[in-house]
Design a protein around this motif. Structure first.
Motif, PDB file in Angstrom:
ATOM      1  N   THR A 162       1.541  -3.253   3.763  1.00  0.00           N
ATOM      2  CA  THR A 162       0.299  -3.968   3.476  1.00  0.00           C
ATOM      3  C   THR A 162      -0.299  -3.432   2.177  1.00  0.00           C
ATOM      4  N   SER A 163      -0.581  -4.326   1.238  1.00  0.00           N
ATOM      5  CA  SER A 163      -1.003  -3.906  -0.100  1.00  0.00           C
ATOM      6  C   SER A 163      -2.474  -4.152  -0.377  1.00  0.00           C
ATOM      7  N   ARG A 164      -3.200  -4.727   0.587  1.00  0.00           N
ATOM      8  CA  ARG A 164      -4.632  -4.921   0.391  1.00  0.00           C
ATOM      9  C   ARG A 164      -5.334  -4.702   1.720  1.00  0.00           C
ATOM     10  N   THR A 165      -6.636  -4.516   1.655  1.00  0.00           N
ATOM     11  CA  THR A 165      -7.407  -4.326   2.877  1.00  0.00           C
ATOM     12  C   THR A 165      -8.020  -5.658   3.275  1.00  0.00           C
ATOM     13  N   ASP A 176      -9.489  -5.659   8.952  1.00  0.00           N
ATOM     14  CA  ASP A 176      -8.744  -4.423   9.189  1.00  0.00           C
ATOM     15  C   ASP A 176      -9.625  -3.398   9.915  1.00  0.00           C
ATOM     16  N   ALA A 177      -8.989  -2.554  10.709  1.00  0.00           N
ATOM     17  CA  ALA A 177      -9.691  -1.481  11.416  1.00  0.00           C
ATOM     18  C   ALA A 177      -9.513  -0.165  10.668  1.00  0.00           C
ATOM     19  N   PHE A 178     -10.491   0.719  10.778  1.00  0.00           N
ATOM     20  CA  PHE A 178     -10.430   2.081  10.246  1.00  0.00           C
ATOM     21  C   PHE A 178     -10.104   2.128   8.742  1.00  0.00           C
ATOM     22  N   PRO A 179     -10.836   1.421   7.889  1.00  0.00           N
ATOM     23  CA  PRO A 179     -10.448   1.312   6.468  1.00  0.00           C
ATOM     24  C   PRO A 179     -10.794   2.558   5.652  1.00  0.00           C
ATOM     25  N   ASN A 180     -10.174   3.686   5.964  1.00  0.00           N
ATOM     26  CA  ASN A 180     -10.402   4.919   5.206  1.00  0.00           C
ATOM     27  C   ASN A 180     -10.099   4.748   3.726  1.00  0.00           C
ATOM     28  N   ILE A 181      -9.096   3.951   3.403  1.00  0.00           N
ATOM     29  CA  ILE A 181      -8.660   3.817   2.023  1.00  0.00           C
ATOM     30  C   ILE A 181      -9.755   3.245   1.131  1.00  0.00           C
ATOM     31  N   GLU A 187       4.744   4.063  -7.107  1.00  0.00           N
ATOM     32  CA  GLU A 187       3.588   3.279  -7.503  1.00  0.00           C
ATOM     33  C   GLU A 187       3.062   2.422  -6.374  1.00  0.00           C
ATOM     34  N   ASP A 188       3.964   1.946  -5.499  1.00  0.00           N
ATOM     35  CA  ASP A 188       3.530   1.043  -4.433  1.00  0.00           C
ATOM     36  C   ASP A 188       3.225   1.784  -3.144  1.00  0.00           C
ATOM     37  N   GLU A 189       3.255   3.110  -3.189  1.00  0.00           N
ATOM     38  CA  GLU A 189       3.135   3.851  -1.953  1.00  0.00           C
ATOM     39  C   GLU A 189       1.693   4.061  -1.540  1.00  0.00           C
ATOM     40  N   GLY A 190       0.776   3.880  -2.466  1.00  0.00           N
ATOM     41  CA  GLY A 190      -0.607   4.082  -2.124  1.00  0.00           C
ATOM     42  C   GLY A 190      -1.098   3.123  -1.073  1.00  0.00           C
ATOM     43  N   ALA A 191      -0.378   2.040  -0.855  1.00  0.00           N
ATOM     44  CA  ALA A 191      -0.834   1.043   0.105  1.00  0.00           C
ATOM     45  C   ALA A 191      -0.408   1.343   1.511  1.00  0.00           C
ATOM     46  N   GLY A 192       0.657   2.057   1.713  1.00  0.00           N
ATOM     47  CA  GLY A 192       1.124   2.235   3.088  1.00  0.00           C
ATOM     48  C   GLY A 192       2.135   3.333   3.227  1.00  0.00           C
ATOM     49  N   ALA A 193       2.791   3.320   4.360  1.00  0.00           N
ATOM     50  CA  ALA A 193       3.734   4.361   4.699  1.00  0.00           C
ATOM     51  C   ALA A 193       5.045   3.740   5.099  1.00  0.00           C
ATOM     52  N   ARG A 194       6.133   4.509   4.897  1.00  0.00           N
ATOM     53  CA  ARG A 194       7.471   4.025   5.253  1.00  0.00           C
ATOM     54  C   ARG A 194       7.719   2.652   4.642  1.00  0.00           C
TER      55      ARG A 194
END
Length: 641
Positions: free
Chosen positions: A217-220, A224-229, A302-309
Motif C-alpha cells: 500500500t503506497s498511500r494512506t 485506514d486504521a492506526f495511521p502512524n505514518i 525507495e518504495d519501502e517507506g510505504a510498507g513491509a515485505r
C-alpha cells in the motif's frame, strides 16, 4: 459476537478500518484484579488534594509474578481512572525505589495480547535497569479496564494516563518519556503529536493497519486504521526507534519508514540484528548499549517507506479497495486477506519446468524486507528432493516437492501430505521436512499455496482448497499411491485445506497441528455460531472427517488459542488421544521431544490397528450380504462416527 458487531462487520456502511482494528486487538483473560482496600491508607492525592480510593493488586498464577508480595506492595501502586470516553482503566506506577536516578518517568504503552498482570514483573525489572520510575496502564477491554478495545479508545486511554502523571503525580511534560511497544506505538505516536514530552521511544512500530495487511500500500486511505505514518512527522520531541531485523509480526521496514519520516535531526535508531517481535528485551543492547553500531546498517529501497515485505505482499488494487469499502462488504474476504502472509520467495525452480531443480535463493543482504533466508541444502539433502509444478483447477501453478527419505523396507508405507503454516514457503520448510521425513522414516510431500514461493495465483481461501486437491491428485496420479497410503498433515493455516480435503477423501489418517476453528473465532473468541460469511470454518467440517485424526496443540499458543484444538478434538468422530504440549507456543511444538514420540506412535501403531479394524468390519459387512466392498467400507466408517 453481538448484533452491533455483526452490523459493523457485514451491514452498511462497511467499515474495514473497524474490522482491521477489531482483528488487531487480542485482549487476554485478565491475570489480575484490583480490589478496594477498606483498611489500607488512601493512595496519592492529586494536585488539588483530592485523594482517590486505595486498591490492592491481586495477581493470578497466570501473571507469573517473579517477585515477593513485599516487593509487590513496595514497588507497585495500582488504581483506576476514568477516560473521556467513559472507560475505567487500570493504571500502575512502578517505582524504581532506591534505584531511581533519573528525573524522568516512563509512560509505557504495552503490546498486544498482554495485560498489566503479565508485564508487572517485566516493568519492575525495567525500572531497576534504567533507574527510572515506570507508569503503565491497560487499554479499554484489557485486564481490569472496562470498555471496548477500539482505536478511538486507545487515544482516550493514553490521554487519561498522561493526565494521571500530570495531576496525580505532579509531573511536568518535560519529566515524562513516552514509550510504545507494537500496538502501543499507536496511542504513543498520537499523544506525542499533541503534547511535548521529554522524549519518545517507539518499539516495533507499525506504519498503519492496512500496511500490515497489504504491504505494498503506497498511500494512506481515509478509512485506514492506526495511521502512524501520517502522524510521525508531527512529533517534535526526540524520538528513538527500536526494531528487530527478523520481526515476523510487524516487518522491520515499518520501523525504517517511520524513522525516515521523523523530523530531523532524528535520534540514531536501534536495529537489533536477528531479533523478532517479542524478544528484543532479551538483547543486551536494548537496555543501554549505544546503538551507533547498528545505525545505517540498512538502507530501505525507495518504495519501502510505504510498507513491509514489498515483494511478498499483495498490492492494494482498485478491486481490493472496492471489496474492502464498497457494497457488498465481504468481511470473510477481509479476514482471509489479513490471514495470509506470504513471504518473499526463498527458493527458485530452475531448468526444465517438467523436472526443475530446487534451488535455495541466497540471502539478500541489502534488502531488510526480505524473508529470513532458508538453509542451504547439502548435496545429500538435495538428492532426496524432487521438485515440479502442477496446475490447479483454479488456474494457479503451484510448486510441489516430494522428499524421499525411506531407505529400507522397515520404512513406513505411508506418505505424509504436509500443508505448512503461514509466513513461510517451501524453501524455508525444506530442511525441516527432510529432517521430519528421516526421523519418521517416511516420504513427505508438500506444496506451496497460490501466491507463496514459486506458486502463481492469489492467496485466497478457495485457492487453498484447489491447491490441496491438486497436491492430492499428484500423489494419486503421478506417484500411484492409494488413499490408504496417504496421511494428511496440516499446520496452523494448513489445517484449513487439510480438514476440507479430509471430508472429501478417505486418507489413512489426519494430523491437525495447531488447528483453528474458524477465522471469526480467532478474531472474536466469544463467537458461538458459524456465520454464513465466516472464513476457514474448520469447526463445521471436522465432524465429517472419518479417518483417524490426531490433534496437536501447545498450551501456551499465542496465535491460535489451545481452546481451538480442544474444540476441534471434541467434534472429531474418530479422534485418537491428542497431544497437548505443555508450555509450547505456536511455532515451537516441534522442539519438544513428545512431538516425535506421539507422531511415531500414531503413524506406526494406531493407524495400522484402527484401519485394520475398519477393514475387518467392512469384510464382515460384505460377507453378511452387504453391497460392494467399497460401499460397505464407507458405511462402516460412517457407523463408527
Amino acid at each position: 459476537m453481538s448484533c452491533a458487531d455483526l452490523c459493523c462487520l457485514f451491514c452498511w456502511p462497511p467499515l474495514p478500518s473497524r474490522i482491521a482494528a477489531k482483528l488487531a486487538f487480542l485482549p487476554p483473560e485478565p491475570t489480575y484484579s484490583l480490589v478496594t482496600s477498606a483498611d489500607a491508607t488512601t493512595s496519592a492525592a492529586d494536585r488539588h488534594g483530592v485523594a482517590s480510593p486505595a486498591f490492592q493488586l491481586h495477581l493470578s498464577d497466570r501473571a507469573e509474578f517473579q517477585f515477593s508480595n513485599e516487593d509487590k506492595s513496595r514497588f507497585l501502586d495500582a488504581f483506576l481512572a476514568t477516560t473521556a470516553n467513559g472507560s475505567t482503566i487500570a493504571c500502575m506506577m512502578v517505582s524504581a525505589g532506591a534505584h531511581a536516578r533519573s528525573k524522568y518517568t516512563l509512560l509505557f504503552s504495552h503490546g498486544n495480547a498482554v495485560d498489566l498482570g503479565q508485564i508487572s514483573s517485566f516493568l519492575i525489572g525495567l525500572a531497576r535497569r534504567i533507574n527510572m520510575n515506570v507508569f503503565s496502564y491497560d487499554y479499554s477491554g484489557y485486564g481490569a479496564s472496562t470498555g471496548r478495545p477500539l482505536e478511538k479508545n486507545l487515544y482516550a486511554d493514553i490521554d487519561c494516563a498522561w493526565q494521571q502523571l500530570i495531576g496525580r503525580y505532579n509531573l511536568s511534560p518535560g519529566e515524562i518519556v513516552l514509550y510504545g511497544q507494537s500496538i502501543g506505538t499507536v496511542p504513543t505516536v498520537d499523544l506525542a503529536t499533541r503534547v511535548n514530552p521529554a522524549g519518545v521511544v517507539l518499539h516495533s512500530p507499525l506504519l498503519s493497519g492496512l500496511r500490515v495487511a497489504f504491504p505494498d500500500t503506497s498511500r494512506t486511505w481515509f478509512f485506514d486504521a492506526f495511521p502512524n505514518i501520517e502522524k510521525a512527522p508531527r512529533i517534535r520531541s526526540p524520538c528513538l526507534i527500536i526494531h528487530g531485523t527478523e520481526d515476523e509480526v510487524i516487518d522491520f521496514a515499518h520501523g525504517l519508514a517511520l524513522h525516515d519520516r521523523l523530523p530531523q535531526p532524528a535520534v540514531e535508531p536501534l536495529w537489533i540484528e536477528g531479533a523478532g517481535h517479542n524478544d528484543i528485551e532479551l538483547r543486551q543492547r536494548h537496555h543501554g548499549a549505544a546503538p551507533s553500531a547498528a545505525a545505517g546498517q540498512y538502507v530501505p529501497h525507495e518504495d519501502e517507506g510505504a510498507g513491509a515485505r514489498g515483494g511478498g505482499g499483495a498490492s492494494m488494487t482498485c478491486r481490493d479497495l472496492c471489496r474492502l469499502f464498497c457494497w457488498p462488504p465481504l468481511p470473510s474476504r477481509i479476514a482471509a486477506k489479513l490471514a495470509f502472509l506470504p513471504p518473499r520467495p526463498t527458493y527458485s525452480l530452475v531448468g526444465d519446468m517438467h523436472s526443475p531443480r530446487f534451488q535455495i535463493n541466497p540471502p539478500d543482504m541489502e534488502d531488510p524486507a526480505a524473508a529470513p533466508p532458508a538453509m542451504q541444502l547439502t548435496e545429500d539433502e538435495a538428492d532426496c528432493l524432487e521438485a515440479f509444478t502442477a496446475n490447479t483447477a483454479r488456474g494457479s501453478t503451484i510448486a510441489c516437492v516430494l522428499i524421499r527419505t525411506v531407505r529400507s523396507r522397515k520404512g513406513s508405507k505411508y506418505t505424509l501430505l504436509f500443508s505448512h503454516g503461514n509466513a513461510v514457503d517451501l524453501g524455508q520448510m525444506s530442511g525441516f521436512l527432510i529432517d521430519l521425513g528421516r526421523k519418521l522414516n517416511m516420504n513427505v510431500f508438500s506444496y506451496d499455496y497460490s501466491g507463496y514461493g514459486a506458486s502463481t495465483g492469489q492467496p485466497l481461501e478457495k485457492n487453498l482448497y484447489a491447491d490441496i486437491d491438486c497436491a492430492w491428485q499428484q500423489l494419486i496420479g503421478r506417484y500411484n499411491l492409494s488413499p490408504g497410503e496417504i496421511v494428511l498433515y496440516g499446520q496452523s493455516i494448513g489445517t484449513v485445506p487439510t480438514v476440507d480435503l479430509a471430508t472429501r477423501v478417505n486418507p489413512a489418517g489426519v494430523v491437525l497441528h495447531s488447528p483453528l476453528l474458524s477465522g471469526l473465532r480467532v478474531a472474536f473468541p466469544d463467537t458461538s455460531r458459524t456465520w454464513f460469511f465466516d472464513a476457514f470454518p474448520n469447526i463445521e467440517k471436522a465432524p465429517r472427517i472419518h479417518s483417524p485424526c490426531l490433534v496437536i496443540h501447545g498450551t501456551e499458543d499465542e496465535v491460535i488459542n489451545i481452546a481451538h484444538g480442544l474444540a476441534i478434538y471434541e467434534r472429531l468422530p474418530r479422534s485418537v488421544d491428542p497431544l497437548w504440549v505443555e508450555g509450547a507456543g505456536h511455532n515451537d511444538i516441534e522442539l519438544f521431544p513428545q512431538y516425535l514420540l506421539r507422531l511415531r506412535s500414531f503413524l506406526y501403531d494406531e493407524l495400522e490397528a484402527m484401519n485394520a479394524s475398519i477393514g475387518a468390519d467392512a469384510d464382515r459387512a460384505v460377507a453378511g450380504g452387504g453391497s460392494t466392498s467399497t460401499t460397505a467400507r464407507d458405511k462402516v466408517r460412517g457407523d463408527q462416527s
